[in-house]
Structures are given as structure tokens and as C-alpha cells.
Design a protein around this motif. Sequence first.
Motif, PDB file in Angstrom:
ATOM      1  N   ASN A  57       0.819  -1.159  -0.028  1.00  0.00           N
ATOM      2  CA  ASN A  57      -0.136   0.000   0.117  1.00  0.00           C
ATOM      3  C   ASN A  57       1.038   1.321  -0.019  1.00  0.00           C
ATOM      4  OD1 ASN A  57      -2.381  -1.217  -0.316  1.00  0.00           O
ATOM      5  ND2 ASN A  57      -3.031  -0.903   1.998  1.00  0.00           N
ATOM      6  N   VAL A  58       2.054   1.028   0.537  1.00  0.00           N
ATOM      7  CA  VAL A  58       2.657   2.198   0.926  1.00  0.00           C
ATOM      8  C   VAL A  58       3.424   2.600  -0.604  1.00  0.00           C
ATOM      9  CG1 VAL A  58       5.126   1.361   1.040  1.00  0.00           C
ATOM     10  CG2 VAL A  58       4.601   3.365   2.190  1.00  0.00           C
ATOM     11  N   CYS A  59       3.636   1.726  -1.526  1.00  0.00           N
ATOM     12  CA  CYS A  59       3.951   1.956  -2.930  1.00  0.00           C
ATOM     13  C   CYS A  59       3.162   3.056  -3.733  1.00  0.00           C
ATOM     14  CB  CYS A  59       4.326   0.876  -3.569  1.00  0.00           C
ATOM     15  SG  CYS A  59       5.353  -0.348  -2.929  1.00  0.00           S
ATOM     16  N   SER A  60       1.889   3.152  -3.317  1.00  0.00           N
ATOM     17  CA  SER A  60       1.119   4.142  -4.105  1.00  0.00           C
ATOM     18  C   SER A  60       0.772   5.294  -3.334  1.00  0.00           C
ATOM     19  CB  SER A  60      -0.589   3.430  -4.226  1.00  0.00           C
ATOM     20  OG  SER A  60      -0.830   3.224  -2.936  1.00  0.00           O
ATOM     21  N   GLN A  61       1.719   5.598  -2.287  1.00  0.00           N
ATOM     22  CA  GLN A  61       1.326   6.732  -1.711  1.00  0.00           C
ATOM     23  C   GLN A  61       2.567   7.932  -1.751  1.00  0.00           C
ATOM     24  OE1 GLN A  61       0.538   6.490   2.550  1.00  0.00           O
ATOM     25  NE2 GLN A  61      -1.207   4.910   2.140  1.00  0.00           N
ATOM     26  N   GLU A  62       2.192   9.139  -1.853  1.00  0.00           N
ATOM     27  CA  GLU A  62       3.195  10.214  -1.929  1.00  0.00           C
ATOM     28  C   GLU A  62       4.370  10.259  -1.153  1.00  0.00           C
ATOM     29  OE1 GLU A  62       4.514  13.729  -4.041  1.00  0.00           O
ATOM     30  OE2 GLU A  62       2.923  12.359  -4.579  1.00  0.00           O
ATOM     31  N   ILE A  63       4.119   9.840   0.314  1.00  0.00           N
ATOM     32  CA  ILE A  63       5.096   9.701   1.208  1.00  0.00           C
ATOM     33  C   ILE A  63       6.313   8.608   0.767  1.00  0.00           C
ATOM     34  CG2 ILE A  63       3.756  10.500   3.115  1.00  0.00           C
ATOM     35  CD1 ILE A  63       3.417   7.840   4.156  1.00  0.00           C
ATOM     36  N   ASN A  64       5.847   7.719  -0.188  1.00  0.00           N
ATOM     37  CA  ASN A  64       6.911   6.720  -0.413  1.00  0.00           C
ATOM     38  C   ASN A  64       8.110   7.570  -1.111  1.00  0.00           C
ATOM     39  OD1 ASN A  64       7.572   4.119  -0.194  1.00  0.00           O
ATOM     40  ND2 ASN A  64       7.168   3.796  -2.543  1.00  0.00           N
ATOM     41  N   LYS A  65       7.850   8.601  -1.374  1.00  0.00           N
ATOM     42  CA  LYS A  65       9.198   9.277  -2.129  1.00  0.00           C
ATOM     43  C   LYS A  65      10.131   9.293  -1.118  1.00  0.00           C
ATOM     44  CE  LYS A  65       6.829  11.937  -5.796  1.00  0.00           C
ATOM     45  NZ  LYS A  65       6.328  13.389  -6.002  1.00  0.00           N
ATOM     46  N   ILE A  66       9.785   9.325   0.171  1.00  0.00           N
ATOM     47  CA  ILE A  66      10.675   9.530   1.330  1.00  0.00           C
ATOM     48  C   ILE A  66      10.955   8.226   1.836  1.00  0.00           C
ATOM     49  CG2 ILE A  66      11.033  10.548   3.510  1.00  0.00           C
ATOM     50  CD1 ILE A  66       9.050  12.729   2.743  1.00  0.00           C
ATOM     51  N   ILE A  67       9.718   7.461   1.970  1.00  0.00           N
ATOM     52  CA  ILE A  67      10.253   5.910   2.336  1.00  0.00           C
ATOM     53  C   ILE A  67      10.966   5.158   1.594  1.00  0.00           C
ATOM     54  CG2 ILE A  67       9.032   3.911   3.308  1.00  0.00           C
ATOM     55  CD1 ILE A  67       6.600   5.626   4.278  1.00  0.00           C
ATOM     56  N   GLY A  68      10.737   4.979   0.183  1.00  0.00           N
ATOM     57  CA  GLY A  68      11.359   4.590  -0.670  1.00  0.00           C
ATOM     58  C   GLY A  68      11.186   2.864  -0.651  1.00  0.00           C
ATOM     59  N   LYS A  69       9.932   2.548  -0.314  1.00  0.00           N
ATOM     60  CA  LYS A  69       9.937   1.095  -0.015  1.00  0.00           C
ATOM     61  C   LYS A  69       9.209   0.526  -1.701  1.00  0.00           C
ATOM     62  CE  LYS A  69       8.899  -2.658   2.234  1.00  0.00           C
ATOM     63  NZ  LYS A  69       8.685  -3.547   0.997  1.00  0.00           N
ATOM     64  N   SER A  70       9.548  -0.791  -1.962  1.00  0.00           N
ATOM     65  CA  SER A  70       9.145  -1.155  -3.305  1.00  0.00           C
ATOM     66  C   SER A  70       8.639  -2.453  -3.352  1.00  0.00           C
ATOM     67  CB  SER A  70      10.335  -1.472  -4.077  1.00  0.00           C
ATOM     68  OG  SER A  70      11.518  -2.070  -3.357  1.00  0.00           O
ATOM     69  N   SER A  71       7.717  -2.886  -4.437  1.00  0.00           N
ATOM     70  CA  SER A  71       7.188  -4.137  -4.495  1.00  0.00           C
ATOM     71  C   SER A  71       8.044  -5.268  -4.876  1.00  0.00           C
ATOM     72  CB  SER A  71       5.830  -4.210  -5.322  1.00  0.00           C
ATOM     73  OG  SER A  71       6.373  -3.551  -6.559  1.00  0.00           O
ATOM     74  N   ILE A  72       7.787  -6.399  -5.020  1.00  0.00           N
ATOM     75  CA  ILE A  72       8.711  -7.441  -5.943  1.00  0.00           C
ATOM     76  C   ILE A  72       8.452  -7.337  -7.416  1.00  0.00           C
ATOM     77  CG2 ILE A  72       9.311  -9.738  -6.038  1.00  0.00           C
ATOM     78  CD1 ILE A  72       8.546 -10.248  -2.786  1.00  0.00           C
ATOM     79  N   ASN A  73       9.222  -6.750  -8.069  1.00  0.00           N
ATOM     80  CA  ASN A  73       9.007  -6.337  -9.362  1.00  0.00           C
ATOM     81  C   ASN A  73      10.207  -6.388  -9.961  1.00  0.00           C
ATOM     82  OD1 ASN A  73       7.351  -6.499 -11.850  1.00  0.00           O
ATOM     83  ND2 ASN A  73       5.882  -5.424 -10.615  1.00  0.00           N
ATOM     84  N   CYS A  74      10.631  -6.261 -11.374  1.00  0.00           N
ATOM     85  CA  CYS A  74      11.675  -5.910 -12.081  1.00  0.00           C
ATOM     86  C   CYS A  74      12.448  -4.350 -11.868  1.00  0.00           C
ATOM     87  CB  CYS A  74      11.671  -6.263 -13.599  1.00  0.00           C
ATOM     88  SG  CYS A  74      11.615  -8.014 -13.734  1.00  0.00           S
ATOM     89  N   ASN A  75      13.533  -4.478 -11.742  1.00  0.00           N
ATOM     90  CA  ASN A  75      14.093  -2.880 -11.616  1.00  0.00           C
ATOM     91  C   ASN A  75      13.799  -2.132 -10.139  1.00  0.00           C
ATOM     92  OD1 ASN A  75      15.021  -2.968 -14.091  1.00  0.00           O
ATOM     93  ND2 ASN A  75      12.967  -2.378 -14.855  1.00  0.00           N
ATOM     94  N   ASN A  76      13.088  -2.990  -9.253  1.00  0.00           N
ATOM     95  CA  ASN A  76      12.961  -2.560  -7.810  1.00  0.00           C
ATOM     96  C   ASN A  76      14.142  -3.013  -7.099  1.00  0.00           C
ATOM     97  OD1 ASN A  76      10.700  -0.989  -8.466  1.00  0.00           O
ATOM     98  ND2 ASN A  76       9.340  -2.624  -7.657  1.00  0.00           N
TER      99      ASN A  76
END
Length: 385
Positions: free
Chosen positions: A326-345
Motif C-alpha cells: 500500500n505504501v508504494c502508491s502513496q506520496e510519502i513513499n518518495k521519502i520511505i522508498g519502499k518497493s514491491s517485488i518486481n523487475c528493476n525494484n
Amino acid sequence: MITIANGIILKGINLEPIRENILIDAGKIIEIAKDIKEGEIIDATGCVVCPSFVNAHTHIGDSIIKDEGYGLSIDEMVRPPNGIKHIALAEAEDDDIIEAMKESMWEMLNTGTSHFIDYREGGIEGIKLLKEANKDIPITTIILGRDDSFYGDNPDLSKVKIAIRKILKIADGIAPSGFGEITDEVAMLISSECAKQGKISSIHAAENAVAQTNSLNKFNKTEIQRAVDCNFNQVVHCTNPLNNDLNILSSVNPVVCPRANATLNVGIPPLEKMLNAGFSPLIGTDNLMLNSANMFSELEFTLKLMSVTSQKYLSPRDVLKLATTNVCSQEINKIIGKSSINCNNSAEFFIVRNISKNPYLNIINRSVTKSILYSSNIDNHIILH
């Protein structure tokens, strides 16, 4: 290169279960496919590969007083400046606070958490203590500071502005306790300066019914309405929404803390309504004095509590997303930097034994610390547990 082979991968934002291999190089996911096998092979046969957790709300400093004050009111426990938590922090030695925070960070790492967002008490010195504790521990800490100058009905705004600037030089944002302790003018100063610097502004709101009633009586607005009007980009708890609160929450990032709300006897967050409205809320364990920082425990409690209160089964996938993608779709993730399991992440995940036929319930309902076989830390190393 490292290949994670033969496991069930919870892939992408929607945690789609697929049986493929993951190729990792220099901490990045290079390829996800069935036929790849390069470099060191980690056999994940009979396992589930899940994105690591983000614990979206903690107060790690009160690790020094675990389970003290159980049964007291929320104000007696945590309201600044006279809650038992704040008195304990003021009286504790720095080294004791640091050691207690270190223990809690290792607990988070050992239960699948790679990122946590902390409401850090103690002003500049409190932030420095957390940075010192985090120095040699491979977990990502997002620090939201605060200062005593924020509090009161008539704060010195010149001191508030100075404190805000100093905090934002060394922290990821600012998080005052709640609207019972600060004015809307201070709130606006905090959110506007955080916005200018691209940092997080967060606040507790509607944690208990009394706070909501007091806010309505004094300002003719709920605490959630005030948080939205003051442009905070994250609101924690939202346990007791009133009036139009749930309709306006879409403009912020709600964070729920069901175990803490239950421990303090303040209510149950309307998680099902948030999900039905299309929100992507996050979840946190809140005060370490109240609860462990174990996200497995938080997710299991939440799933079962919400099934009772909503009188129907909540999707285990949606519950798991609270702590992962859920954090991946939020604006604050620019700071948190959390990713999903996907290519290039980034390769941020843990691998658990597959005990259940349902991969989501396998994690929420079955997994404990000893279930984790491997995890990837922020230095992008695979850790054997």
C-alpha cells in the motif's frame, strides 16, 4: 548474482502469487522468470517470498518501559508532557534509551520489517538518540521529530518556526502528538514547511471519542477535518470518525493501529469502510510500551478483529497490503522508498516456510519469527536466519 528459486512469489502492488524465480544483482531485481538460474542459488522450494514489512507508526523510545501502566487511560499513558511515557523518557539515561531502541529494531528485523516510521519525542536530542541506535542496524528508519515549543494555547511562533527548521535539517518530517496539544496555527506552520522541503507531516487524530467531542465543541470541526484543513499528509489512528470524516480522508494517508487502540480501549478503526472507499491505508504497531513491534501479530489481530466487527471476512490479501505494498502508491513513499517485488525494484523481501495453501494466510495466520528462512536488508544482502 543471486537466484531465489522455486518459491511462490507475492509479486507487484497486488501481491499476485506466482511460481517463478527471482534474479538479483547488486541489490536490484533484474529478472523474474521460471527458467533463470544464475549465480548463487537459494532454494525457496516450499516457501513464500513476501515483500518486507513497513511498520508505519511506532514510538520506539518508550521501549524502555514495556507494559508499564497497563489499564491506565490514554491521557495518563501517553499525553505530553505528563503521561508516564514522557516522564520515563525525561528521567531515563541516554544509553538506556539507545539500548532499548536497538532491541526493538532487531525485533522488527527478525519479524520481517525493513522500514519503520517513528514519532520521535525529545526534540533534536531525541532524533540524535534514534540515529545513534540505528547506526549499525540494517533497518530503514523514517524519523518524524517534534519539539516542546509546539505545545500550549499561546505558543511563541518565532520559537516554533526555529524548532521546525532545526528538526527538518536532520529528520524526515515532523509529527506533533495531536490537536489536543497544539493550535491549528502551529499545525499549519508544520505542514507548510514540510511541504516546501518535500518531507512528511503527520499527526494523531480521532484516536479517542473524547478528543473528537472536544474538537467539535471548541472548533466546530473534528480532528480529522482539522488535519485535512491543515494539510497534513499523513493521519494516524482515525479510530473514531464522525460526520464527513471518512469522505475527506482520501486526501491524506491514513495509518491504523488496531492493537494499540484495543490496548488503550479507545475503539476500533473502520478499516473495512476505508478499504471499500478505495483508500490504501497503512498499519503500525504504535507504542512499544503497549505492544511488541511484531507485524505478524499486528496483521493476525487485525484480520480477525475486523472479521468480527464488520460481520464478514476481510480479504487476507488486503490486510497484508497494509504492511507491504500500500505504501508504494502513496506520496510519502518518495521519502520511505519502499518497493514491491518486481523487475528493476530493490530486493526487499523475506522468505517464509509455506505452511498453508493460502499464501496470504500463510503469512498472517501461520508465520512467526522462526518461519523466516531468509530476508534482504537495506544493504541488499541476503540474510540467513
